[in-house]
Design a protein around this motif. Structure first.
Motif, PDB file in Angstrom:
ATOM      1  N   ILE A   1      -3.842   3.016  -6.870  1.00 30.14           N
ATOM      2  CA  ILE A   1      -3.210   2.501  -5.667  1.00 30.14           C
ATOM      3  C   ILE A   1      -1.712   2.698  -5.814  1.00 30.14           C
ATOM      4  O   ILE A   1      -1.121   2.285  -6.812  1.00 30.14           O
ATOM      5  CB  ILE A   1      -3.514   0.997  -5.454  1.00 30.14           C
ATOM      6  CG1 ILE A   1      -5.000   0.709  -5.666  1.00 30.14           C
ATOM      7  CG2 ILE A   1      -3.057   0.561  -4.069  1.00 30.14           C
ATOM      8  CD1 ILE A   1      -5.919   1.452  -4.748  1.00 30.14           C
ATOM      9  N   ALA A   2      -1.091   3.347  -4.838  1.00 27.71           N
ATOM     10  CA  ALA A   2       0.337   3.633  -4.913  1.00 27.71           C
ATOM     11  C   ALA A   2       1.069   2.991  -3.743  1.00 27.71           C
ATOM     12  O   ALA A   2       0.551   2.888  -2.625  1.00 27.71           O
ATOM     13  CB  ALA A   2       0.580   5.148  -4.904  1.00 27.71           C
ATOM     14  N   ASN A   3       2.279   2.557  -4.039  1.00 21.97           N
ATOM     15  CA  ASN A   3       3.181   2.045  -3.012  1.00 21.97           C
ATOM     16  C   ASN A   3       3.888   3.245  -2.385  1.00 21.97           C
ATOM     17  O   ASN A   3       4.627   3.958  -3.061  1.00 21.97           O
ATOM     18  CB  ASN A   3       4.188   1.095  -3.656  1.00 21.97           C
ATOM     19  CG  ASN A   3       5.084   0.416  -2.641  1.00 21.97           C
ATOM     20  OD1 ASN A   3       5.413   0.968  -1.606  1.00 21.97           O
ATOM     21  ND2 ASN A   3       5.504  -0.799  -2.957  1.00 21.97           N
ATOM     22  N   SER A   4       3.662   3.481  -1.103  1.00 22.01           N
ATOM     23  CA  SER A   4       4.225   4.671  -0.458  1.00 22.01           C
ATOM     24  C   SER A   4       5.726   4.563  -0.219  1.00 22.01           C
ATOM     25  O   SER A   4       6.389   5.573   0.020  1.00 22.01           O
ATOM     26  CB  SER A   4       3.530   4.920   0.882  1.00 22.01           C
ATOM     27  OG  SER A   4       3.892   3.919   1.820  1.00 22.01           O
ATOM     28  N   GLY A   5       6.258   3.335  -0.252  1.00 17.86           N
ATOM     29  CA  GLY A   5       7.656   3.123   0.061  1.00 17.86           C
ATOM     30  C   GLY A   5       7.903   2.972   1.550  1.00 17.86           C
ATOM     31  O   GLY A   5       9.029   2.706   1.983  1.00 17.86           O
ATOM     32  N   ASN A   6       6.867   3.096   2.363  1.00 20.36           N
ATOM     33  CA  ASN A   6       7.010   3.044   3.817  1.00 20.36           C
ATOM     34  C   ASN A   6       6.907   1.615   4.330  1.00 20.36           C
ATOM     35  O   ASN A   6       6.248   0.766   3.728  1.00 20.36           O
ATOM     36  CB  ASN A   6       5.921   3.908   4.465  1.00 20.36           C
ATOM     37  CG  ASN A   6       6.152   4.121   5.940  1.00 20.36           C
ATOM     38  OD1 ASN A   6       7.259   4.434   6.365  1.00 20.36           O
ATOM     39  ND2 ASN A   6       5.114   3.960   6.742  1.00 20.36           N
ATOM     40  N   ASP A   7       7.565   1.357   5.460  1.00 19.10           N
ATOM     41  CA  ASP A   7       7.511   0.016   6.044  1.00 19.10           C
ATOM     42  C   ASP A   7       7.301   0.068   7.550  1.00 19.10           C
ATOM     43  O   ASP A   7       7.635  -0.873   8.261  1.00 19.10           O
ATOM     44  CB  ASP A   7       8.790  -0.763   5.717  1.00 19.10           C
ATOM     45  CG  ASP A   7      10.046  -0.076   6.252  1.00 19.10           C
ATOM     46  OD1 ASP A   7       9.930   1.051   6.768  1.00 19.10           O
ATOM     47  OD2 ASP A   7      11.138  -0.679   6.153  1.00 19.10           O
ATOM     48  N   LEU A   8       6.726   1.170   8.031  1.00 18.39           N
ATOM     49  CA  LEU A   8       6.518   1.353   9.463  1.00 18.39           C
ATOM     50  C   LEU A   8       5.081   1.793   9.733  1.00 18.39           C
ATOM     51  O   LEU A   8       4.384   2.239   8.826  1.00 18.39           O
ATOM     52  CB  LEU A   8       7.469   2.426  10.005  1.00 18.39           C
ATOM     53  CG  LEU A   8       8.971   2.192   9.832  1.00 18.39           C
ATOM     54  CD1 LEU A   8       9.738   3.406  10.331  1.00 18.39           C
ATOM     55  CD2 LEU A   8       9.418   0.934  10.554  1.00 18.39           C
TER      56      LEU A   8
END
Length: 378
Positions: free
Chosen positions: A243-250
């Motif tokens: 599981i990776a954090n994409s860095g996206n917030d939208l």
């Protein structure tokens, strides 16, 4: 854990990125357009976001984690409406000209400044709980299909069918990374099949909450609830599931702004999947079946795929080390024409009249777009 690192280019984008990649699918304006006057397309999208304000305000008002939620929700509605009106007067205001990415970013920015971190949390929690209770039954039904090709097709159908539990297409834009049935009954059974075939799968989820999209921390929790004591997903070894954090917030994504973690994990991937929304038709037995595998004569793009292409890719799994699944529903409004250094698969549904008009198709047309790496590079 939220990502605080600098965002970078997704390493599998075809280079040079400046000339090969544009995040937004629809061209909102052209160089010949008057920079001080909004284009008809910009106005239509400004109106689309303006019409969504009441539903977002209602969600914010019911957020019990925020003091004075009703008053703050009113401020959100007023502020965002003012910004949208400003765009109609001067499209270069507020960091414009506007596109779907900027319009989403400004909406999220105002909500967060007013203390609203996750206005869809309650409904996400409810839908996750419902979907988790159905996960084993869905997996058993898939496993009962002996033919590998038919099982794979059924799993892809499941990705579409997961959207029948969504909040409602008339009120919000529903992307692939929805909580609830979309991730748990659609993506995860499909990922489990890939794991069973020997692939490594990375699920990339949003860093911060945005509408009802599942976040990195929520996805980690969901996976932990579905694994047994030996770390298996219904009998399948899940050690190659990351599981990776994409860095996206939208609810849309610009692939030139992803986390360094995701960029590292994806650097040698063989397949990128951007999964979108489903076109579901109901038959007399109240079952739901997505429209798949067909080519729309009205669409200005090839939205078909030969079963053999995807099957041959997966059946030749000994030649491929990893498969990356971008659980981020960013396959139509953004990234429909994104080109990658590896094979890519975009699955989605047209849910806005503006998009249907641009593509020359119909509302709720399905897109199942497969590109081989060799066809994208000289």
């Amino acid at each position: 854990m939220e990502s605080a690192s600098e965002l970078v280019d997704f390493p599998l984008l075809l280079t040079p990125i400046d000339s090969n990649y544009r995040a937004c699918t629809i061209p909102y304006r052209f160089p010949s357009d008057n920079p001080r006057k909004p284009t008809p397309i910009e106005i239509s999208w400004i109106d689309l976001f303006y019409n969504s304000i009441p539903s977002f305000k209602k969600r914010a008002e019911s957020d019990t984690s925020v003091p004075d939620a009703a008053a703050r929700a009113e401020k959100f509605a007023e502020r965002y409406a003012e910004i949208l009106e400003d765009f109609k007067k001067d499209p270069e205001s507020h960091g414009g000209p506007p596109d779907c990415i900027l319009l989403c970013r400004l909406r999220e920015q105002i909500l967060r400044e007013l203390g609203f971190r996750d206005i869809f949390k309650k409904v996400k929690d409810e839908e996750n709980a419902k979907a988790i209770s159905l996960f084993e039954d869905v997996v058993r039904l898939n496993d009962a299909i002996e033919d590998e090709g038919k099982r794979l097709e059924n799993l892809v159908r499941g990705i579409f069918a997961g959207n029948i539990f969504d909040l409602g297409s008339a009120q919000v834009i529903i992307f692939v990374d929805n909580s609830g049935a979309d991730i748990i009954l659609g993506i995860l059974p499909f990922a489990r099949e890939l794991l069973r075939r020997g692939s490594q799968v990375v699920l990339a989820a949003n860093d911060l909450p945005s509408i009802n999209d599942v976040t990195y921390s929520e996805l980690v929790e969901i996976i932990s609830k579905l694994k047994d004591e030996e770390g298996r997903l219904m009998g399948v070894d899940a050690s190659n599931l990351l599981i990776a954090n994409s860095g996206n917030d939208l609810p849309v994504i610009d692939l030139t702004r992803v986390s360094q973690e995701l960029a590292y994990l994806a650097s040698d991937a063989d397949l990128v999947i951007l999964e979108g929304m489903a076109n579901l038709t109901r038959n007399g037995k109240s079952d739901y079946f997505p429209v798949l595998w067909g080519k729309s004569d009205k669409m200005n793009l090839d939205c078909s795929i030969e079963r053999s292409k995807l099957h041959s890719f997966l059946d030749g799994r000994s030649e491929f080390k990893e498969v990356r699944v971008m659980d981020s529903g960013r396959g139509i409004e953004t990234n429909l024409y994104a080109q990658f250094k590896c094979d890519s698969l975009k699955i989605g549904m047209v849910k806005h009249p503006e998009v249907a008009q641009f593509l020359g198709g119909r509302l709720y047309d399905c897109v199942f777009k497969y590109n081989e790496a060799s066809s994208l590079q000289a």
